[in-house]
Scaffold this active site. Sequence first.
Site, short mmCIF file in Angstrom:
data_model
loop_
_atom_site.label_atom_id
_atom_site.label_comp_id
_atom_site.label_asym_id
_atom_site.label_seq_id
_atom_site.Cartn_x
_atom_site.Cartn_y
_atom_site.Cartn_z
N SER A 113 -7.12 21.73 27.75
CA SER A 113 -6.28 21.27 28.85
C SER A 113 -5.99 22.35 29.89
O SER A 113 -5.96 22.07 31.09
CB SER A 113 -4.95 20.73 28.33
OG SER A 113 -5.16 19.71 27.41
N HIS A 168 -0.82 24.14 30.58
CA HIS A 168 -1.29 23.35 31.73
C HIS A 168 -0.97 24.07 33.03
O HIS A 168 -1.84 24.20 33.91
CB HIS A 168 -0.63 21.98 31.73
CG HIS A 168 -1.09 21.08 30.63
ND1 HIS A 168 -0.62 19.80 30.48
CD2 HIS A 168 -1.94 21.27 29.60
CE1 HIS A 168 -1.19 19.24 29.43
NE2 HIS A 168 -1.98 20.12 28.88
#
Length: 190
Positions: A113, A168
């Site tokens: 991610s 992220h």
Amino acid sequence: IALIALNTLVFLAMVASGVFFTQPTTRDIRLWGGDFGPATLGAHQYWRLLTSCFLHFGIIHIGMNMYVLYLIGPFIETVFGRSRYLLIYFIAGLAGSLVSVSVHPLAVGAGASGAIFGLYGAVFGFLLIRRRSLNPAAVTSITRSAGIFVLYNVVYGSISGTTDLSAHLGGLLAGFLAGMLLVRPQPSAS
């Protein structure tokens, strides 16, 4: 496609070794090279910053990440070229892992991610530098799509409580900076 294949092969190797495919334990992920403060930083096993980017907490985790990579990867590869695309992916993945282990040193981190958010960050970096050279409708469409992806995942991650937003956001920022620095020169009009 090679990155998707590599992530998938690692996941299949984990499953073949006996790791449960729907929900590996944090111990399984740590043993396979997951990001974990006492090992990564404490024992100086810095390679975990990279290996953790290829490990996933189950079939849904890898499925979603690889689907998004399949959607954004070709665009980034076209815009930046293959070598710069890979550089952005790895820089963002490493940055996401580093931020994650710094913010959550006792959690086991894994997943692509951070690297994928970095690709979206690179989109924003590219648009910041080259937006005037593109069709305004294309700029609006790309910005909207990337913005919706980032916003949705930040909101969902905040609500779910199981998403590592630090990875992220670390990947997103690193990808943005790398995207600005690695934009290919615009072809001359001559």
